[in-house]
Every structure is written in C-alpha cells, then in structure tokens.
Design a protein around this motif. Structure first.
Motif, PDB file in Angstrom:
ATOM      1  N   VAL A 192     -22.222   3.597   3.960  1.00  0.00           N
ATOM      2  CA  VAL A 192     -21.351   4.021   2.869  1.00  0.00           C
ATOM      3  C   VAL A 192     -20.233   3.002   2.699  1.00  0.00           C
ATOM      4  CG1 VAL A 192     -21.811   6.494   3.007  1.00  0.00           C
ATOM      5  CG2 VAL A 192     -20.038   5.495   4.450  1.00  0.00           C
ATOM      6  N   GLU A 668     -23.909   8.922  -2.334  1.00  0.00           N
ATOM      7  CA  GLU A 668     -23.469   7.559  -2.021  1.00  0.00           C
ATOM      8  C   GLU A 668     -24.624   6.749  -1.429  1.00  0.00           C
ATOM      9  OE1 GLU A 668     -19.497   7.104  -0.337  1.00  0.00           O
ATOM     10  OE2 GLU A 668     -19.245   9.279  -0.527  1.00  0.00           O
ATOM     11  N   TYR A 686     -22.285   2.712  -7.776  1.00  0.00           N
ATOM     12  CA  TYR A 686     -22.077   3.445  -6.521  1.00  0.00           C
ATOM     13  C   TYR A 686     -21.537   4.825  -6.876  1.00  0.00           C
ATOM     14  CZ  TYR A 686     -20.716   4.422  -1.709  1.00  0.00           C
ATOM     15  OH  TYR A 686     -20.611   4.980  -0.447  1.00  0.00           O
ATOM     16  N   MET A 688     -19.811   8.053  -6.330  1.00  0.00           N
ATOM     17  CA  MET A 688     -18.894   8.870  -5.546  1.00  0.00           C
ATOM     18  C   MET A 688     -19.096  10.347  -5.893  1.00  0.00           C
ATOM     19  SD  MET A 688     -16.946   6.958  -3.636  1.00  0.00           S
ATOM     20  CE  MET A 688     -15.356   7.759  -3.412  1.00  0.00           C
TER      21      MET A 688
END
Length: 764
Positions: A192, A668, A686, A688
């Motif tokens: 992550v 993620e 990416y 979130m």
C-alpha cells in the motif's frame, strides 16, 4: 478510573483550530523569505548514471544552489543514511548497503533523488530542473520476491538482504510430524501507498549559529541526532520541531533525504530553505507499507488443539534498507506471531529481498497487522478444512485467563486477557446468530454474502520510557511539555484533560507543548500505539514530583508538620489549618515568594511491562458475482483497551484504523510495470477508500485492565488496522467459498474478484 482519569468523552479542543483553517502546518509557517527546493528524481527504475551535467541549471534565473551527492560530500557531510539491521539465522549481519542521500552513480527506483535545485521561487526551481542533463545506461529490473536477477547491491549478490528466524525450528518440525491434522495456506499481503492528508515537507534555517529544522513528522529527538551526525554538528547546535502534522501512520517517523538536503542548503546559503512534496512525488518517494507473502501452517492434535505453528515469509524491502524496514516483518511481526492462541511451539523464517521499488517500512501497526492477518486467515481456513465452527475453533485454542502472564513461543509476555469473554460480546453485538437469515436474503437478490471474524492481539511498541515537564506560567496558565507528537490523534485534549484530572487545574488553563527539542530534554516520539500510555505515565510521575516539592513549602504556610499535608487531586489540605490551596494558587504564592524552583517540574518514567490490546472484528460483505463488486454491509468491533481515558477519541482511532484496513482489503492496489514504473502514482489510478465504502461501524469495549501500568490502560491507535484486514478478507473468502474459490487474496477489487469467480472450480 477515579484516581487516574474520569473516562469521559471530551470533545477535541484542537478541532476548532483545524476545522477553521487555523492549523499551523509546515507549509503554513515556513519563513516568507525561504528559498524553494525541487528534486530531480530518477525516471527509470534501475540504471547507471552515464552523464550528469548541472552547469546550465546553475546559471538559470533565480537559482541560488544546485546540489549533487558530490557537492554534499565536498561540504563534509556524512551522506550515508542510517538503517537498523537484523541478524541472519547463521548469526551474521544482514546486508547493509549504503543508501546515499542523493544517488551515487546509479539509480535503483523511480523517484530516487539525484539533484537538488534551490531557487528563489518554486517555478524557477522547476524550470532549472528541466536544464539538468541526465543520461542513463539502463540495467535489468528486479521486482520478484525471490532471489536472483540483476543485483541491486554488491553486498546482496542474489538480492537477498537477510534470512532471519525466530522460535524452535526442530521442536516445531517434530510437532508437525506427530500432528493429527495439518492445515496450510499461502497468504499475500499487498503493498500500500501511505497517503497522509498532508504530504511530507520541511524547512530549515540558521538562527543564532544553530540549525533549526522543522518537518512534518512523528517526533523530534531521533531526527535531531541524525541531522547533527550528517552535518557534523554538535547536538546542542541543532533544534528540531514538528508543527501540526496532518497524519503520520508510521510513514513520517523516519528521516528522509529531503530533510538533510534542506538543512545543508540552508547552511551553505545562510537563507531559510523549504520543501513540500506534491502527491505524485509522495507516492514515488515516501516509504510504502506491507508487501509480503507468507506460507503458514498450523498443526492440530485429535482434539483440534494447536500444537505448532510454522510461517515462512518473503518480504519486499524496496531498493534500499529504510530506517526500520528490516525489523518490521521480523522482530515486530514476531511480537504477536501466535496471536491470541495457546500454541506450544512455533518457528518463523523470514527472507528480505531488494527490488527496484520504493522502500517499504512501517505502516499503521508495523508488523502486527501482518502477523495477525496470517494467523487469522489460517485459523479461518483450518475451521473450514477441519469442519468446525470458526468461532468454536478459536475458543478451543485461546490462551486461558488463568494462564496469564503468558510467555509466547517468541518470548513475549502477554500481561492479561479474557479473549473468550470479548469474543462472546462480539458474537452478540454482531448478531452472528442472524447471519444465515441475512445470507439467505442476499441469495434471493443474486448476491453472495460472507461473514468474517478476526480475533487480534497487538503489542504496544517503542520506548517504554517518556518524559513530561510541567511549568506554571506568569499569566496563571500551565504548560505541559510532552515527548510524543500528535499526528491528528487528539493528544492536546487527552493530555490536558488527564493532567486536569490529577491536579484539579481546569483543562482550559493547560497548554500542551509538543514537538520541540529545545523545550524538553528527551522524548520517544509517536509510534507503536505508545503515546497516551507512556506519556500519561510520565505525567503521573511529574505530578507526584510536584506534590512532593510543594508539600514542605505549603506546610510552612499552613503552620503544620509536613506529614499533615495531603493533596486530594484538587487541593492541598491539612488538619489543623483552614488554609486550602489548589495548584494554581500555590504556584502564585510561590511566585510571590520568588520560589522559581516550585514553578517548573520535569520527570521521566518507565513502564514496567508492555500492554497488549486485543479484540474481535466481525465483517459482513455482499459480493455481486456478475461484476465482482464487494460491498461491506456490516462491521462490528469489540475491543479490550483496558481502562479508557476518553472513549470517544478511542472510538475515533478505531474508526480510522478500520478504514485503513478496509482500504487495503478492498480498494488500494499498488501496481508496478515490468520496467519498475509505478503505474498507480496518482489518485486517478490508486483507489483510496471513501465514505461510501464503509457502513456505520459498531464499536463497543469489554475492558480487562492491564496490570502493566497503574492506569490499567492499553494502547488503541493501531488496533483498528490490526483487526480489519483479516476480518474483511475472511468475509470475502466466506462469500466466495461456495463458488469454489479457495485462494482469495487482497485487494478484493471488482476485477480481481470477478477473475477469482471466473476461474473457480464450482459454477452456478
């Protein structure tokens, strides 16, 4: 809790400042005259630097300084960054290649800093960066969690950084040979990117022949030592501060190249210098989290009691050793290796590998979420293979309350626990009995429903010692100087309220001062869920010192023997005297008598042992088999945090931790291309977690006070993340099991789940 805290849900006083835009973050308070630093970073993952020419950049408009590694060394700097190193199984030291502040002749990951440009404005620095001539001779890229490939460092010919072990290998192997049942599972723990709300930043300036470095971090004293060593300064010539910090999560606990460069540039130019990361720069250069694969095995006897546990793990360190990287998935992982279970013997073997990626280090939980994720996924798999209820299998193997203090196979001493009691609370609160009806309802709508359980335990880490200083100010207020650093946890409220409870001083008269190495001699910073427990322990010691100092002074004022004076957490009193004084009144009296010695008190205290928060997380998910979309429908947490100082803030910590664990589990997904390019380097790529990814969380506590500190507390800052990943993953696995999916690894993005179902052995 009457003596040590009122256990009241007090609202955070600092929130007004933050919500009205009055926070004082690095980028808000940097000197207006500060020059700007921009870094030229590697655009390829692995290459020799064939040509580097900065002459045109030096002549560009507004440029004051251009720095390469050669320039830093010419200035006398120690350019090698520090990292902790573990011992290999054979007793030798792990690989410790140099990690230079700026690249030395070769780059090893996209985003590695090569050149620093200091200019009057940020745009001028960016323009000058375009004038740097940089050519590469590219080298093969190594991304695999395995030995082999083009070596990144001469010290690690096969890219193996370490081969570490803990436990009893021979005894564990013998137990497996005699086991009635053995269950085995491969468990992946995905990388992550640690996206704090405020990216990293700093400014440096010289004040009165001293360096002042201000950065967004998790403590000042470790950085003070490192920056002094790097610049060849005496520590007393360095002041380090942390202002308001918009999130840390372990990632901001470390030193980074940019801080050293800013300090050196300020020294050379005798001008303030500032640097602030943008989001993509942060994604490329901040330490990442997790990124490991484990093969885990549990041995059981004929009564389904565990007899041994064996884990073999491969860990991605990234291109270099980061500050704590080698210790995260070795020493810290081992702290809770066997979870909450009575397992007689265990063996853990971990190999660390260098790859052409950004460094990997601590992320909320730092080793403990990874360890709990493995054993709780395996315990769930064992229940399926052994055809026993997963709640019952855990109960059958819990450490019994009467077994505490309990020494684990990795030599940790668990202080106290009543795991069955906590689990039973969670079973009721989550309405586990009604799950089958909810599953049937989901099925009528064409959805797959799963329930996942995780029983976690975690260890409070970091220095068990901490300092507190309490000063009575001329304006009648009180300052408490602390050695920890808030990154958004609410420390200002908690510490002021706790001191108020012990002294009777109104909390609104107490100012919490943190993040300044000039204000308190020593501190351990924030990390490992240590802050409130160790800091309040130090506060208690300082209050005791204050009472002892004021007692003889006030005895003389009261006209009684010293032994007659008592402090009742509100006022000093004595039989035979009608004079009663609170601390503020006593301090004003001392000030009038020129007793400065009574107006400033400092003490350092050490916890006798660590505490071990624990609890149960229960997740329910729905999976749409047509699209692979996973929806988290229901989430229940029952935690044992011991005695709580502020239940509302504890719940807030759990909410945040759960969100981060759910984020890793569901959304993620860090992706590198075959050439080592980070393909998820913005929020466009990416994912979130968002508010609509989580249901309303149900949070309750079942306190079992810790005997490891007089307050009976256990830390709570990382617990939410420690429990969340396995709870969600087990729920998804439960939902997919009936369709034949036997290997379900995070992240459970729609496409990955859809592929799991497509490739499954059972179709509908």
């Amino acid at each position: 809790m009457d003596k040590f805290g009122k256990s009241q849900s007090v609202k955070r006083t600092e929130d007004v400042r933050f919500l009205t835009g009055a926070g004082a973050y690095v980028d808000d308070i940097a000197p207006a005259s500060a020059l700007h630093v921009i870094f030229v970073r590697a655009s390829v993952a692995h290459a020799k630097i064939a040509k580097l020419n900065v002459s045109e950049a030096k002549q560009a408009e507004g440029v004051h300084l251009v720095l390469t590694l050669a320039d830093l060394e010419a200035s006398g700097m120690n350019v090698a960054m520090e990292a902790s190193i573990v011992d290999n199984r054979d007793g030798s030291k792990a690989a410790a290649p140099e990690r230079p502040i700026l690249a030395r002749d070769r780059v090893r990951f996209v985003g590695e800093p090569i050149v620093a440009i200091v200019a009057e404005t940020m745009q001028q620095a960016r323009d000058a960066a375009e004038l740097v001539t940089l050519k590469y001779d590219e080298l093969p890229v190594h991304l695999a969690l395995a030995s082999g490939g083009q070596p990144l460092h001469d010290e690690a010919p096969e890219n193996v950084a370490f081969d570490w072990g803990m436990g009893e290998e021979i005894a564990t192997d013998a137990a497996f040979a005699q086991a009635a049942h053995v269950v085995k599972l491969e468990v992946g723990d995905n990388r992550v990117i640690i996206n704090t709300m405020e990216p990293r930043g700093c400014f440096a300036e010289w004040q009165d022949a001293r360096l002042h470095l201000c950065f967004g971090g998790q403590g000042v004293w470790g950085m003070k030592t490192k920056i002094a060593k790097a610049l060849g300064l005496k520590e007393e010539a360095v002041r380090v501060t942390n202002p308001d910090v918009g999130g840390g999560f372990g990632m901001k606990a470390m030193a980074y190249p940019e801080y050293y460069v800013a300090a050196q540039a300020a020294r050379q130019l005798q001008r303030p210098v500032r640097w602030m990361s943008d989001r993509t720069e942060a994604m490329l250069s901040d330490n990442s989290g997790r990124d490991l694969v484990s093969v885990a095995e549990l041995a059981f006897d004929e009564n389904l009691k565990t007899t041994a546990y064996r884990v073999r793990t491969n860990v991605n360190l990234g291109a270099y050793n980061s500050q704590f990287g080698q210790g995260i998935q070795t020493q810290l992982f081992s702290c809770v290796l066997t979870g909450a279970y009575d397992i007689p013997t265990a063996w853990m073997q971990t190999k660390g590998f260098f790859t052409n990626t950004t460094q990997v280090d601590a992320y909320r939980g730092a080793g403990r979420p990874e360890a709990i994720y493995v054993i709780e996924r395996l315990m769930d798999r064992a229940a399926r293979e052994l055809e026993v209820d997963p709640w019952e299998l855990r109960r059958r193997n819990f450490i019994a309350p009467e077994a505490f203090p309990y020494e684990t196979p990795t030599k940790q001493i668990y202080d106290v626990g009543e795991f069955d009691r906590v689990l039973s609370h969670a079973e009721i609160s989550s309405d586990a009995a009604g799950f089958m009806a909810r599953r049937t309802d989901s099925a009528t709508r064409g959805k797959l429903r799963g329930m996942g359980l995780c029983y976690y335990i975690e260890s409070i880490l970091g220095d068990p010692s901490e300092s507190a200083r309490i000063a009575f100010n001329e304006d009648g207020t009180v300052s408490i100087f602390v050695g920890t650093q808030s990154n958004g946890q609410g420390h200002e409220t908690v510490y002021a309220k706790f001191l108020s409870d012990q002294t009777g001083i109104s909390a609104d008269m107490i100012h919490v001062v943190q993040g300044d190495s000039d204000q308190i001699a020593q501190g351990g910073g924030t990390g490992g869920s240590r802050s409130v427990t160790v800091q309040n322990n130090a506060t208690l010691a300082t209050v005791d010192k204050m009472i002892a100092a004021f007692t003889p002074y006030l005895a003389a004022k009261m006209g009684v023997d010293e032994g007659a004076v008592r402090f009742d957490e509100d006022r000093f009193r004595a039989e035979g005297s009608n004079l009663t004084l609170g601390f503020l009144e006593a301090a004003q009296m001392a000030r009038n008598d020129s007793r400065a010695d009574l107006l400033d008190h400092q003490e350092r205290a050490t916890l006798s042992a660590r505490s071990f928060p624990n609890g149960a997380h229960v997740a329910e998910v729905e999976v749409d088999p047509e699209t692979g979309v996973v929806t988290l429908e229901k989430y229940t947490v029952v935690d044992d945090f011991g005695n709580l100082i502020n239940p509302m803030l504890a719940e807030g910590q759990v909410h945040g931790g759960v969100a981060q664990g759910v984020g890793q589990a569901l959304t993620e997904h860090v992706v590198y291309g075959e050439d080592g390019q980070l393909l998820t380097a913005s929020f466009m790529d990416y994912a979130m977690p968002r508010a609509d990814d989580l249901p309303m969380l149900k949070f309750e506590t079942e306190p079992v006070p810790s005997p490891s500190n007089v307050m009976g507390m256990k830390g709570c800052g990382e617990a939410g993340t420690v429990g969340a990943m396995a709870a969600v993953a087990n729920a998804v696995q439960d939902a997919l099991w009936e369709r034949g999916v036997r290997q379900a690894d995070m992240p459970f993005t729609p496409h990955r789940v859809w592929e799991m179902l497509k490739d499954a052995t059972v179709t509908v």
